[in-house]
Design an enzyme around this catalytic site. Structure first.
Site, short mmCIF file in Angstrom:
data_model
loop_
_atom_site.label_atom_id
_atom_site.label_comp_id
_atom_site.label_asym_id
_atom_site.label_seq_id
_atom_site.Cartn_x
_atom_site.Cartn_y
_atom_site.Cartn_z
NE ARG A 72 125.83 61.41 42.53
CZ ARG A 72 127.00 60.37 43.01
NH1 ARG A 72 127.88 60.70 42.60
NH2 ARG A 72 126.44 58.77 42.86
CE1 TYR A 213 118.94 62.69 34.59
CE2 TYR A 213 120.05 61.91 36.56
CZ TYR A 213 118.88 61.50 35.41
OH TYR A 213 117.99 60.50 35.32
CE LYS A 222 122.74 61.68 46.93
NZ LYS A 222 122.98 60.70 47.20
CG HIS A 242 124.52 58.29 49.91
ND1 HIS A 242 125.07 57.77 49.60
CD2 HIS A 242 122.95 58.77 49.76
CE1 HIS A 242 124.45 57.74 48.00
NE2 HIS A 242 122.87 58.50 48.24
CB SER A 264 124.88 56.00 43.82
OG SER A 264 124.71 57.41 44.78
CB CYS A 266 123.95 49.75 46.11
SG CYS A 266 125.40 49.52 44.87
CG ASP A 289 120.05 59.48 47.80
OD1 ASP A 289 120.09 58.70 47.83
OD2 ASP A 289 119.61 60.65 48.45
NE ARG A 386 119.07 58.54 39.86
CZ ARG A 386 119.74 57.86 40.97
NH1 ARG A 386 119.10 57.94 42.44
NH2 ARG A 386 120.89 57.61 41.22
P1 GTP Z 1 120.52 56.53 45.01
O1 GTP Z 1 119.53 57.05 45.10
O2 GTP Z 1 121.14 56.61 43.91
O3 GTP Z 1 121.22 56.99 45.79
O4 GTP Z 1 120.61 54.90 44.94
P2 GTP Z 1 119.66 53.86 45.95
O5 GTP Z 1 120.67 52.68 46.59
O6 GTP Z 1 118.42 53.96 46.77
O7 GTP Z 1 119.27 52.81 44.51
P3 GTP Z 1 117.84 51.81 44.71
O8 GTP Z 1 117.12 51.53 45.77
O9 GTP Z 1 117.29 52.93 43.65
O10 GTP Z 1 119.05 50.77 44.08
C1 GTP Z 1 118.57 50.23 42.53
C2 GTP Z 1 119.31 48.48 42.26
O11 GTP Z 1 119.22 47.44 43.17
C3 GTP Z 1 118.54 47.94 40.63
O12 GTP Z 1 118.96 47.94 39.93
C4 GTP Z 1 117.49 46.96 41.38
O13 GTP Z 1 117.04 45.95 40.87
C5 GTP Z 1 118.72 46.68 42.91
N1 GTP Z 1 117.81 46.10 44.21
C6 GTP Z 1 117.42 46.67 45.19
N2 GTP Z 1 117.71 45.44 45.80
C7 GTP Z 1 117.87 44.51 45.66
C8 GTP Z 1 118.35 43.41 46.30
O14 GTP Z 1 117.60 42.72 47.21
N3 GTP Z 1 118.90 42.52 45.13
C9 GTP Z 1 119.14 42.60 44.24
N4 GTP Z 1 119.83 41.35 42.99
N5 GTP Z 1 118.93 43.81 43.28
C10 GTP Z 1 118.34 44.85 44.23
C1 SPV Z 2 122.78 59.80 44.11
O1 SPV Z 2 123.20 59.43 43.09
O2 SPV Z 2 123.17 58.78 45.30
C2 SPV Z 2 121.14 60.06 43.94
C3 SPV Z 2 120.72 60.34 42.58
O3 SPV Z 2 121.24 59.68 45.14
S1 SPV Z 2 121.48 61.95 42.39
O4 SPV Z 2 121.12 63.13 43.46
O5 SPV Z 2 121.94 62.74 41.13
O6 SPV Z 2 123.02 62.45 43.30
MN MN Z 3 122.00 58.84 46.95
#
Ligand code: GTP
Ligand code: SPV
Ligand code: MN
Length: 604
Positions: A72, A213, A222, A242, A264, A266, A289, A386
């Site tokens: 984004r 993307y 979003k 979110h 995002s 996290c 999400d 992704r």
């Molecule tokens: P968006 O799709 O972008 O909104 O993100 P999301 O919040 O769904 O992110 P996602 O769950 O894919 O998080 C990915 C990142 O968080 C990776 O780098 C993981 O390794 C890290 N992560 C997730 N849970 C943990 C945790 O409990 N501990 C640690 N240290 N890292 C974590």
């Molecule tokens: C985010 O960035 O929080 C996502 C991926 O979930 S996107 O759909 O590209 O915004």
């Molecule tokens: Mn997201």
């Protein structure tokens, strides 16, 4: 063109758009498997898509984006309200008339040499009260196939539009017209300065130009389900957030529903599908999400996942960290910007399997351990690469995840990535304090947005900073008002941080599946089974009431994880005060009260 609708509004919009964008042809999507297969076959034949090994990844395809178009672009994302103050200090604003003039010039002829696809889709179960009908026009077949997975694409949506005349128009172009005979690139897009991700909330209209993307192009996500929906939700008295949604069930069969907002990349996808390590407790997924939430007839807050698939961060996803995501993306999935291995499977960093080499996300030959001219390792997959996978393929998806009535939320969780200061978990004293916690959440930046690299820490209220479709002060006020309406049926609020590090850079908390211990403590709090220590920042677990069995956590680590760093918080409060000053008169009085109360507690 054969037009599968007689709806005047929709026909006019499609005809006007075609006249402006001048595609070679117009194609109405029906969401069928035949359509998906045909578009994929076309993209494989042009080299835009790579068909993966049928034995290893059945019916799956990989794409590599242009290296300039990988996430984004918040700096190019706009909320174009009539009055600038209605967009507020967290959004980019341009006068809607001016923006439309600029964008019309860009759209003029932008689909030359391409097909214009018209995608009728629904966010939420088709026809349900909470769902929204929409139509995305795009010149990207990649967007069409992703929309097939991420949303409910169906001609049924056209039938509903015929009846109620109600849909959200979403216009998208990659911004790369083709001259007569010009060879298309694998991933067409426009340069950064021509990219616009534009929202007109007063008209409920989305215009996106120049990027192919993720959230820039899959406009249901979003743009619609958060930015436009948040603005509608405020007017109509509901919430678009979110947030992941999960069901956590106790050994006795008691169900708790948890909605959690993390910025995002996290950890939402991870938490949504976690494998509980607490004996007898299990997690089932509803969404990873986005949550749409409305008060129900019983006065509780009910949540649905408006999406149909997962668009998840690939790197770090492994059988160890998130086996349920790995199972979800086994087949029928799309991978963007990952390594395609020599045997045409996919690979990314920390996937937990060996890779002997292949082609990296930039289409270069790649082997693990390769370094650039400065000796830095070359990543095979982009950090924001992704997977697009059908939610129905998640082994722990709730049976009733498509129930239009949704699930009643018991617990809200806020958080972010903070390597220092913020403890593992604390609970709000009451809902207003919870709103304050969510509104002052802060996080270290991730790869999910392109243009945040210089930022060390950013305040990210409710993980919604890039997604609030109106003034963030009004948004906070809306949260307080929802709490007032829900009264004693409002969800309990907690704040977590999985990301604390030791001075030598190691994670203090094992995270992932072990986060179930934190969820269990929250449920025990809701059930009145455990007490809490009162601290200046909130209520925290008593060590003997928090299940650490089987975990290698020393007393010292526990103390560190649960430490309330008074000076650190005083600093954060001072920063928060500066940040909130930008909200001017629209900063809710209750935010000022909460800020003052926290200051007093920290100083006493
Ligand atoms: P968006 O799709 O972008 O909104 O993100 P999301 O919040 O769904 O992110 P996602 O769950 O894919 O998080 C990915 C990142 O968080 C990776 O780098 C993981 O390794 C890290 N992560 C997730 N849970 C943990 C945790 O409990 N501990 C640690 N240290 N890292 C974590
Ligand atoms: C985010 O960035 O929080 C996502 C991926 O979930 S996107 O759909 O590209 O915004
Ligand atoms: Mn997201």
């Amino acid at each position: 063109m054969n037009t599968p609708t007689t709806n005047r509004k929709l026909m006019d919009w499609v005809n006007e758009t075609a006249a402006m964008c001048k595609p070679d042809q117009v194609y109405w999507c029906d969401g069928s498997k035949e359509e998906y297969d045909r578009l994929m076959a076309e993209m494989v034949s042009t080299g835009a898509a790579i068909k993966l090994n049928e034995e290893k990844r059945p019916n799956s395809f990989a794409f590599n984006s242009d290296p300039s178009d990988v996430a984004r672009v918040e700096g190019r994302t706009y909320i174009a309200t009539l009055k600038e103050e209605d967009a507020g200090p967290t959004n980019n604003w341009i006068d809607p008339f001016e923006l439309k003039k600029t964008m019309r010039a860009l759209y003029d002829g932008c689909m030359q040499g391409r097909t214009m696809y018209v995608i009728p889709f629904s966010m939420g179960p088709i026809g349900s009260d909470i769902a929204k009908n929409a139509v995305e026009i795009t010149d990207s077949p990649y967007v069409v196939v992703n929309m097939h997975i991420m949303t409910r694409v169906s001609t049924e949506v056209l039938r509903l539009i015929e009846k109620n005349d109600d849909f959200i128009p979403c216009l998208h172009s990659v911004g790369k017209p083709l001259a007569e005979g010009e060879q298309d690139s694998r991933w067409p897009c426009a340069p950064l300065e021509d990219k616009y991700i534009a929202h007109f909330p007063e008209e409920r209209l989305i215009w996106s130009y120049g990027s192919g993307y993720g959230g820039n192009a899959l406009l249901g996500k979003k743009c619609l389900a958060l930015r436009i929906a948040s603005s509608i939700a405020r007017q109509e008295g509901w919430m678009a957030e979110h947030m992941l949604i999960l069901r956590f069930t106790s050994p006795e069969g008691k169900r708790y529903h948890i909605a959690a907002a993390f910025p995002s990349a996290c950890g939402k996808t991870n938490l949504a599908m976690l494998q509980s390590t607490v004996p007898g407790w299990k997690v089932e997924t509803i969404g990873d999400d986005i949550a749409w939430m409305k008060p129900g007839a019983d006065g509780r807050l009910y949540a649905i996942n408006p999406e149909y698939g997962f668009f998840g961060v690939a790197p770090g996803t492994s059988d160890a960290s998130n086996p349920m995501a790995m199972a979800s993306l086994k087949a029928n999935s799309i991978y963007t910007n990952v390594v395609v291995t020599e045997d045409r499977d996919v690979w990314w960093e920390d996937m937990g399997v060996e890779c002997s080499g292949g082609t990296d996300w930039k289409n270069n030959p790649w082997k693990p351990g390769m370094t650039d001219e400065n000796g830095n390792p070359i990543k095979g997959a982009h950090p924001n690469s992704r997977f697009t996978a059908p939610a129905s393929q998640c082994p722990v998806i709730c049976d009733d995840w498509e129930n239009p009535a949704g699930v009643p939320i018991d617990i809200f969780v806020f958080g972010g990535k903070r390597t220092a200061t913020v403890p593992l978990v604390h609970e709000a004293f009451d809902f207003n304090h919870g709103v304050f916690m969510g509104a002052t959440a802060a996080s270290e930046p991730t790869a999910a947005a392109l243009d945040l690299h210089d930022v060390k820490l950013r305040f990210d209220p409710f993980a919604m900073t890039p997604f609030i479709g109106y003034h963030a002060g009004d948004y906070m006020q809306h949260w307080f008002e929802m709490g007032e309406q829900l009264g004693d049926k409002a969800p309990r609020c907690f704040y977590v941080n999985w990301f604390r590090k030791t001075d030598d850079g190691k994670w203090l908390w094992p995270g992932f599946g072990e986060n179930s211990r934190v969820l269990k403590w929250m449920c025990d709090r809701v059930a009145g089974k455990v007490g809490a220590n009162e601290t200046p920042i909130g209520l925290m677990p008593k060590k003997d009431e928090f299940c650490l069995d089987g975990l290698d956590i020393t007393a010292q680590t526990w103390d560190e994880l649960m430490k309330v760093n008074i000076e650190g918080y005083q600093e954060t409060v001072a920063d928060a005060e500066k940040y909130l000053a930008k909200f001017g008169e629209r900063l809710p009085a209750r935010m000022i009260e909460q800020l003052q109360a926290l200051k007093n507690r920290l100083n006493s």
